[in-house]
Motif scaffolding. Structure first.
Motif, PDB file in Angstrom:
ATOM      1  N   TYR A 195     -44.893 -55.571  35.558  1.00  0.00           N
ATOM      2  CA  TYR A 195     -44.757 -55.456  34.103  1.00  0.00           C
ATOM      3  C   TYR A 195     -43.517 -56.235  33.683  1.00  0.00           C
ATOM      4  O   TYR A 195     -42.393 -55.733  33.786  1.00  0.00           O
ATOM      5  CB  TYR A 195     -44.631 -53.987  33.692  1.00  0.00           C
ATOM      6  CG  TYR A 195     -45.874 -53.176  33.893  1.00  0.00           C
ATOM      7  CD1 TYR A 195     -46.847 -53.087  32.892  1.00  0.00           C
ATOM      8  CD2 TYR A 195     -46.104 -52.493  35.091  1.00  0.00           C
ATOM      9  CE1 TYR A 195     -47.996 -52.334  33.069  1.00  0.00           C
ATOM     10  CE2 TYR A 195     -47.251 -51.739  35.283  1.00  0.00           C
ATOM     11  CZ  TYR A 195     -48.190 -51.662  34.268  1.00  0.00           C
ATOM     12  OH  TYR A 195     -49.337 -50.926  34.441  1.00  0.00           O
ATOM     13  N   LEU A 196     -43.717 -57.450  33.210  1.00  0.00           N
ATOM     14  CA  LEU A 196     -42.578 -58.305  32.864  1.00  0.00           C
ATOM     15  C   LEU A 196     -42.095 -58.071  31.438  1.00  0.00           C
ATOM     16  O   LEU A 196     -40.971 -58.421  31.099  1.00  0.00           O
ATOM     17  CB  LEU A 196     -42.952 -59.773  33.055  1.00  0.00           C
ATOM     18  CG  LEU A 196     -43.366 -60.167  34.479  1.00  0.00           C
ATOM     19  CD1 LEU A 196     -43.563 -61.675  34.577  1.00  0.00           C
ATOM     20  CD2 LEU A 196     -42.354 -59.681  35.510  1.00  0.00           C
ATOM     21  N   SER A 197     -42.936 -57.503  30.599  1.00  0.00           N
ATOM     22  CA  SER A 197     -42.559 -57.118  29.242  1.00  0.00           C
ATOM     23  C   SER A 197     -43.229 -55.782  28.970  1.00  0.00           C
ATOM     24  O   SER A 197     -44.446 -55.662  29.076  1.00  0.00           O
ATOM     25  CB  SER A 197     -43.013 -58.170  28.222  1.00  0.00           C
ATOM     26  OG  SER A 197     -42.661 -57.792  26.903  1.00  0.00           O
ATOM     27  N   VAL A 198     -42.425 -54.773  28.645  1.00  0.00           N
ATOM     28  CA  VAL A 198     -42.944 -53.408  28.548  1.00  0.00           C
ATOM     29  C   VAL A 198     -42.820 -52.885  27.124  1.00  0.00           C
ATOM     30  O   VAL A 198     -41.740 -52.905  26.533  1.00  0.00           O
ATOM     31  CB  VAL A 198     -42.196 -52.463  29.508  1.00  0.00           C
ATOM     32  CG1 VAL A 198     -42.673 -51.031  29.316  1.00  0.00           C
ATOM     33  CG2 VAL A 198     -42.405 -52.902  30.947  1.00  0.00           C
ATOM     34  N   GLY A 199     -43.951 -52.437  26.576  1.00  0.00           N
ATOM     35  CA  GLY A 199     -43.959 -51.794  25.272  1.00  0.00           C
ATOM     36  C   GLY A 199     -44.633 -50.446  25.385  1.00  0.00           C
ATOM     37  O   GLY A 199     -44.335 -49.671  26.288  1.00  0.00           O
ATOM     38  N   CYS A 200     -45.559 -50.143  24.489  1.00  0.00           N
ATOM     39  CA  CYS A 200     -46.300 -48.890  24.545  1.00  0.00           C
ATOM     40  C   CYS A 200     -47.371 -48.949  25.637  1.00  0.00           C
ATOM     41  O   CYS A 200     -47.934 -50.016  25.917  1.00  0.00           O
ATOM     42  CB  CYS A 200     -46.951 -48.603  23.197  1.00  0.00           C
ATOM     43  SG  CYS A 200     -45.763 -48.227  21.883  1.00  0.00           S
ATOM     44  N   MET A 201     -47.673 -47.816  26.227  1.00  0.00           N
ATOM     45  CA  MET A 201     -48.601 -47.770  27.363  1.00  0.00           C
ATOM     46  C   MET A 201     -49.967 -48.400  27.073  1.00  0.00           C
ATOM     47  O   MET A 201     -50.452 -49.220  27.867  1.00  0.00           O
ATOM     48  CB  MET A 201     -48.779 -46.319  27.825  1.00  0.00           C
ATOM     49  CG  MET A 201     -47.613 -45.768  28.586  1.00  0.00           C
ATOM     50  SD  MET A 201     -47.965 -44.114  29.262  1.00  0.00           S
ATOM     51  CE  MET A 201     -48.033 -43.143  27.755  1.00  0.00           C
ATOM     52  N   PRO A 202     -50.642 -48.052  25.960  1.00  0.00           N
ATOM     53  CA  PRO A 202     -51.994 -48.580  25.785  1.00  0.00           C
ATOM     54  C   PRO A 202     -52.058 -50.089  25.591  1.00  0.00           C
ATOM     55  O   PRO A 202     -53.103 -50.699  25.832  1.00  0.00           O
ATOM     56  CB  PRO A 202     -52.496 -47.861  24.519  1.00  0.00           C
ATOM     57  CG  PRO A 202     -51.597 -46.695  24.339  1.00  0.00           C
ATOM     58  CD  PRO A 202     -50.277 -47.129  24.871  1.00  0.00           C
TER      59      PRO A 202
END
Length: 234
Positions: A195-202
């Motif tokens: 995960y190189l850029s992480v935001g909200c799970m969905p």
């Protein structure tokens, strides 16, 4: 925003800080806006520690706004707490969407699938507008090397009557990595899993080595930004 703030022109500051270091930009932001009128907005994502380290070195008491959307990975919430302790951040404010808004517009928690723009609006854009109301300026961690709409961002810009500072705008990926190494900063727990850029799970997926680092955000959709950087904050 407090109407006593007398802000300098954004374009003049941008010209003056075009080649400044991140620390110089943040120091200039404190001077231009005033210590009590400046906030940092951070996702506590995969590259957030670098900006937060520089901010802490300038003034660890600058308020940090963290948008807790209700859809974040548990690893991100834990990472927030890790960085607060590691960097000595003294004023991190976790902001959540309004319960009444969620009940009215997303009672089944399925809005992310049917209308991701609306989901981002109620979980990120509107909460940030509320959180920034007392401030005359804010700092964020966008970088030109992230591409897309970020490829031409200035160092300083006007944002709905506020000043918006992008101290990492012209920094390189290698320079960001160097900050992590020099300061021995812990990585986001999900980065090792791709995960190189992480935001909200969905709306976050793993990214392969040959893809842009933000390719895993809203994969398969034309959407590339949540809206907090494309909607004025006034």
């Amino acid at each position: 925003m407090a109407d006593t703030v007398d802000l300098p022109p954004a374009d003049g500051l941008d010209r003056a800080l075009r080649h400044a270091t991140p620390a110089e930009v943040i120091t200039a932001a404190v001077k231009a806006v005033g210590r009590e009128q400046l906030a940092v907005v951070s996702s506590f994502g995969t590259e957030s520690a670098a900006l937060l380290k520089v901010v802490a070195d300038v003034d660890a008491a600058i308020p940090v706004i963290f948008l807790d959307t209700g859809w974040l990975f548990e690893e991100t919430l834990a990472y927030r707490d890790t960085l607060i302790a590691a960097l000595g951040l003294r004023d991190v404010r976790s902001i959540k969407p309004l319960d009444a808004t969620l009940l009215h517009e997303d009672p089944d928690r399925e809005l992310w699938f049917s209308d991701p723009d609306a989901c981002c609006r109620i979980r990120k854009v509107e909460p940030l507008q509320r959180a920034l109301a007392p401030f005359g300026g804010w700092i964020n961690g966008r970088k030109r090397f992230q591409g897309g709409a970020r490829a031409a961002i200035p160092v300083v810009e006007e944002d709905g009557g506020r000043l918006k500072f992008n101290p990492f705008a012209n920094i390189s990926r290698e320079a960001v990595e160097a900050i992590y190494v020099q300061a021995n900063l812990p990585p986001h727990p999900l980065k090792a899993s791709g995960y190189l850029s992480v935001g909200c799970m969905p709306c976050t997926s793993r990214t392969s080595p040959d893809e842009d680092m933000r390719a895993g955000r809203w994969r398969g959709r034309p959407k590339t930004e949540c809206g907090i950087h494309t909607v004025k904050t006034s």
